[in-house]
Write a protein that holds these residues in place. Structure first.
Motif, mmCIF file in Angstrom:
data_model
loop_
_atom_site.group_PDB
_atom_site.id
_atom_site.type_symbol
_atom_site.label_atom_id
_atom_site.label_comp_id
_atom_site.label_asym_id
_atom_site.label_seq_id
_atom_site.Cartn_x
_atom_site.Cartn_y
_atom_site.Cartn_z
ATOM 1 N N GLN A 1 -1.635 4.672 -3.134
ATOM 2 C CA GLN A 1 -1.144 3.884 -1.943
ATOM 3 C C GLN A 1 -1.995 3.760 -0.953
ATOM 4 O OE1 GLN A 1 1.820 2.170 -1.425
ATOM 5 N NE2 GLN A 1 3.169 2.890 -3.431
ATOM 6 N N ILE A 2 -2.732 4.582 -0.571
ATOM 7 C CA ILE A 2 -3.598 4.370 0.591
ATOM 8 C C ILE A 2 -4.876 3.837 0.058
ATOM 9 C CG2 ILE A 2 -4.974 5.712 2.282
ATOM 10 C CD1 ILE A 2 -2.848 8.070 2.096
ATOM 11 N N ALA A 3 -5.473 4.127 -0.940
ATOM 12 C CA ALA A 3 -6.754 3.444 -1.614
ATOM 13 C C ALA A 3 -6.439 1.988 -1.756
ATOM 14 C CB ALA A 3 -7.133 4.203 -2.699
ATOM 15 N N VAL A 4 -5.647 1.645 -2.512
ATOM 16 C CA VAL A 4 -5.411 0.159 -2.885
ATOM 17 C C VAL A 4 -5.256 -0.564 -1.403
ATOM 18 C CG1 VAL A 4 -3.886 -1.260 -3.893
ATOM 19 C CG2 VAL A 4 -4.538 0.775 -5.183
ATOM 20 N N ALA A 5 -4.625 0.032 -0.525
ATOM 21 C CA ALA A 5 -4.331 -0.721 0.860
ATOM 22 C C ALA A 5 -5.540 -0.957 1.487
ATOM 23 C CB ALA A 5 -3.285 -0.050 1.637
ATOM 24 N N VAL A 6 -6.260 0.171 1.505
ATOM 25 C CA VAL A 6 -7.783 0.047 2.301
ATOM 26 C C VAL A 6 -8.573 -1.009 1.641
ATOM 27 C CG1 VAL A 6 -9.893 1.374 2.930
ATOM 28 C CG2 VAL A 6 -7.707 2.300 3.373
ATOM 29 N N ASP A 7 -8.797 -0.843 0.397
ATOM 30 C CA ASP A 7 -9.494 -1.760 -0.413
ATOM 31 C C ASP A 7 -9.202 -3.176 -0.103
ATOM 32 O OD1 ASP A 7 -11.419 -2.449 -2.870
ATOM 33 O OD2 ASP A 7 -9.571 -3.127 -3.620
ATOM 34 N N LEU A 8 -8.031 -3.555 -0.139
ATOM 35 C CA LEU A 8 -7.322 -4.880 0.176
ATOM 36 C C LEU A 8 -7.764 -5.294 1.317
ATOM 37 C CD1 LEU A 8 -5.765 -7.606 -1.112
ATOM 38 C CD2 LEU A 8 -3.822 -6.415 0.064
ATOM 39 N N TYR A 9 -7.497 -4.410 2.289
ATOM 40 C CA TYR A 9 -8.030 -4.771 3.835
ATOM 41 C C TYR A 9 -9.599 -5.182 3.898
ATOM 42 C CZ TYR A 9 -8.443 -4.156 8.979
ATOM 43 O OH TYR A 9 -8.412 -4.612 10.380
ATOM 44 N N ARG A 10 -10.332 -4.062 3.381
ATOM 45 C CA ARG A 10 -11.708 -4.496 3.277
ATOM 46 C C ARG A 10 -12.108 -5.666 2.823
ATOM 47 N NH1 ARG A 10 -13.165 0.121 1.585
ATOM 48 N NH2 ARG A 10 -12.918 -0.378 -0.671
ATOM 49 N N ARG A 11 -11.447 -6.139 1.645
ATOM 50 C CA ARG A 11 -11.908 -7.325 1.067
ATOM 51 C C ARG A 11 -11.569 -8.635 1.748
ATOM 52 N NH1 ARG A 11 -13.329 -7.024 -4.426
ATOM 53 N NH2 ARG A 11 -13.006 -5.074 -5.163
ATOM 54 N N ILE A 12 -10.538 -8.475 2.682
ATOM 55 C CA ILE A 12 -10.073 -9.745 3.540
ATOM 56 C C ILE A 12 -10.573 -9.740 4.808
ATOM 57 C CG2 ILE A 12 -7.957 -10.661 4.805
ATOM 58 C CD1 ILE A 12 -5.985 -9.611 2.440
ATOM 59 N N PHE A 13 -10.852 -8.480 5.223
ATOM 60 C CA PHE A 13 -11.336 -8.674 6.753
ATOM 61 C C PHE A 13 -12.800 -7.992 6.876
ATOM 62 C CE2 PHE A 13 -6.805 -8.182 7.391
ATOM 63 C CZ PHE A 13 -6.578 -9.329 8.048
ATOM 64 N N GLY A 14 -13.365 -7.415 5.702
ATOM 65 C CA GLY A 14 -15.031 -7.234 5.762
ATOM 66 C C GLY A 14 -15.189 -5.754 6.125
ATOM 67 N N HIS A 15 -14.029 -4.624 6.399
ATOM 68 C CA HIS A 15 -14.629 -3.716 7.073
ATOM 69 C C HIS A 15 -13.041 -2.642 6.831
ATOM 70 C CE1 HIS A 15 -12.259 -4.084 10.684
ATOM 71 N NE2 HIS A 15 -12.542 -5.281 10.706
ATOM 72 N N ASN A 16 -13.519 -1.421 6.899
ATOM 73 C CA ASN A 16 -12.051 -0.672 6.839
ATOM 74 C C ASN A 16 -11.291 -0.703 7.999
ATOM 75 O OD1 ASN A 16 -13.155 -0.048 4.302
ATOM 76 N ND2 ASN A 16 -13.321 2.275 4.624
#
Length: 528
Positions: free
Chosen positions: A165-180
């Motif tokens: 749940q945490i890993a998928v969320a962080v990956d999506l955020y990084r793809r949209i905003f460019g950083h963790n």
């Protein structure tokens, strides 16, 4: 120099609802209403800050499911059609209410809908780009949440489920905003010891808890909830301030219940004759809210008076001043006992502002401007700002808690919903088995494994047990849990039986296309 800090935190979340198999979906309206009444009005407030040079600092959590829906062309096209129908209805209402007490309210809606369409078109219907703009301008700190808002303490029976749940969320955020992301909104503010270590593994610096989660920590917090504590993992936990929260979210004790504000529960979708309104409600004749509400709260009575926008705006101004006044006195008092400026953390569901409390965005606009221009006691900050200025904080382990009724896990684990967890845990164990059994895959096998991970995540959403516990739209919540678990079970059967059906996999990918870059192997990663 300010004597204390205020951290205003808005958590924007909706469950992933997408039904291409139906021409008209009642549940998809949750998204349409939130865009119309909450997200776009919030954008108007933030645009005003940029335009007028207001040095605002706010924190906004955008859940991965909401981000996925706001970037889904299928849902955006359906929303566009929804908005066209509303505009058509509003044109009819302009004629019907001429020379009546409701004429002024309809004129207000006409102006709002025109501005709404202009705003959407200016961002090419990509609201995420609007929030990115405010983030880059320094007005917003955007953080993330668990992938499908899974209730993490109850998923930790299999740690891989919580970690995914945490890993998928962080990956999506990084793809949209460019950083963790720096911060993480725990779904329902639900915590149990150990979750912070998973956040630490993904670079998360802080999260939020309800008041007692901090106050009842392993060591008594010296400054209560007016300074964060560090978990042993070095991730900071910020506690919610009770007083400032209740003033805003409580309809009985707080501002939203004022008699001059718009009445949420009176809507022309229920009030007007069926023959007149039938083209704007459910095709099966089910009456639904249109969003056109013409009355003010008036009082604790069935009788409601017409809504007067000017009165409501004036009251939002007054209430913003009252909120600031109370925080000033709160900070003056706290400063007597602290060796650093206190931070008052005020987290709210974003959908309160505009949807449940129609004047909420106006109140927020007034409040921020008053804090920036009219006083010198309070400074608006984000949790990241605070940690940069005050990196030395007490170390303690928060206690298991949530911000649900009674403060612990009862809402999400009760007689109405406890049956789901043995199935969720079984599916999580099987997903872990699949990830370890197939460390490498390609083609249809890889697609099936990734879709199995999606179905599991969607079944784990905390929204479904919450709906079951509160008794609203229970059939739909049960349908969603069973649908995703049955899909997972069939995928598991096909994968392990070496009898994959590409048409079945492709159909699920079409219906539930969330997290297109998911990698099922996250379920095989070891503990941090």
């Amino acid at each position: 120099m300010a004597k204390g800090y205020l951290a205003l935190v808005l958590h924007a979340h909706l469950p992933f609802v997408r039904h291409p198999e139906h021409a008209w979906s009642l549940e998809e309206r949750w998204l349409y209403e939130a865009i119309t009444e909450c997200y776009v009005p919030l954008i108007w407030v933030l645009e005003g800050f940029l335009r007028d040079g207001v040095k605002a600092r706010l924190t906004l959590s955008l859940s991965p499911t909401l981000l996925s829906m706001l970037t889904d062309p299928f849902l955006l096209e359906r929303y566009r059609r929804h908005l066209d129908k509303l505009s058509e209805l509003l044109a009819k209402e302009t004629e019907r209410t001429a020379n009546t007490p409701f004429e002024r309210v309809v004129a207000m809606y006409r102006e709002r809908f025109g501005r709404l369409r202009q705003t959407l078109e200016s961002y090419r219907w990509k609201l995420v780009e609007a929030f990115r703009r405010f983030k880059e301008a320094g007005i917003l700190e955007i953080i993330t949440c668990a992938a499908t808002h899974g209730y993490l303490p109850l998923l930790m029976v299999n740690p891989a489920a919580a970690k995914a749940q945490i890993a998928v969320a962080v990956d999506l955020y990084r793809r949209i905003f460019g950083h963790n992301p720096s911060g993480f909104w725990l779904p329902e503010c639900a915590y149990s010891p150990g979750i912070d270590t998973y956040l630490k593994a993904h670079g998360i610096k802080y999260f939020f808890l309800d008041t007692h989660g901090v106050l009842f920590a392993s060591h008594r917090p010296r400054f209560g909830v007016f300074a964060p504590i560090y978990c042993p993992s070095e991730v900071a936990a910020f506690g919610r301030d009770v007083e400032s929260s209740k003033q805003v979210w409580s309809a009985k004790e707080g501002y939203p219940g004022d008699f001059d504000y718009r009445e949420y529960y009176r809507d022309i979708g229920f009030d007007l004759d069926y023959d007149y309104i039938k083209d704007y409600i459910h095709p099966d004749g089910i009456r639904v809210a249109t969003g056109l509400k013409y009355y003010r709260i008036t009082g604790k009575t069935e009788h409601k008076e017409p809504y007067v926008p000017e009165w409501a705006t004036a009251k939002a101004d007054t209430h913003a001043g009252n909120f600031m006044f109370n925080r000033e006195h709160q900070i003056r008092y706290l400063c007597r006992f602290m060796d650093r400026p206190p931070i008052i953390v005020a987290p709210y569901d974003a959908e309160l502002f505009g949807h449940w409390w129609f004047e909420g965005p106006q109140w927020l606009d007034f409040l921020v401007r008053k804090i920036v221009f009219d006083q010198q006691i309070i400074e608006l900050v984000t949790p990241s700002d605070y940690l940069q200025r005050h990196p030395c904080n007490q170390v303690a382990t928060p206690c298991a808690s949530s911000w649900g009724n009674k403060g612990y896990h009862e809402i999400w684990l009760c007689g109405a919903n406890d049956w789901i967890y043995r199935h969720l845990h079984w599916a999580a164990d099987r997903m872990t088995e699949l990830a370890r059994r197939y460390p490498e895959s390609e083609g249809w096998l890889r697609r099936a494994l990734n879709q199995a991970a999606r179905e599991l995540l969607l079944a784990q959403a905390s929204d479904w047990p919450f709906i079951m516990a509160t008794g609203t739209m229970v059939e739909y919540a049960i349908y969603r849990v069973k649908t995703h678990l049955n899909n997972f079970l069939e995928l598991y059967r096909q994968i392990t039986g070496n009898c994959l059906k590409p048409d079945f996999v492709e159909e699920l990918e079409y219906r539930h296309p969330i997290f297109p870059h998911i990698d099922y192997r996250i379920y095989a990663t070891p503990d941090p």
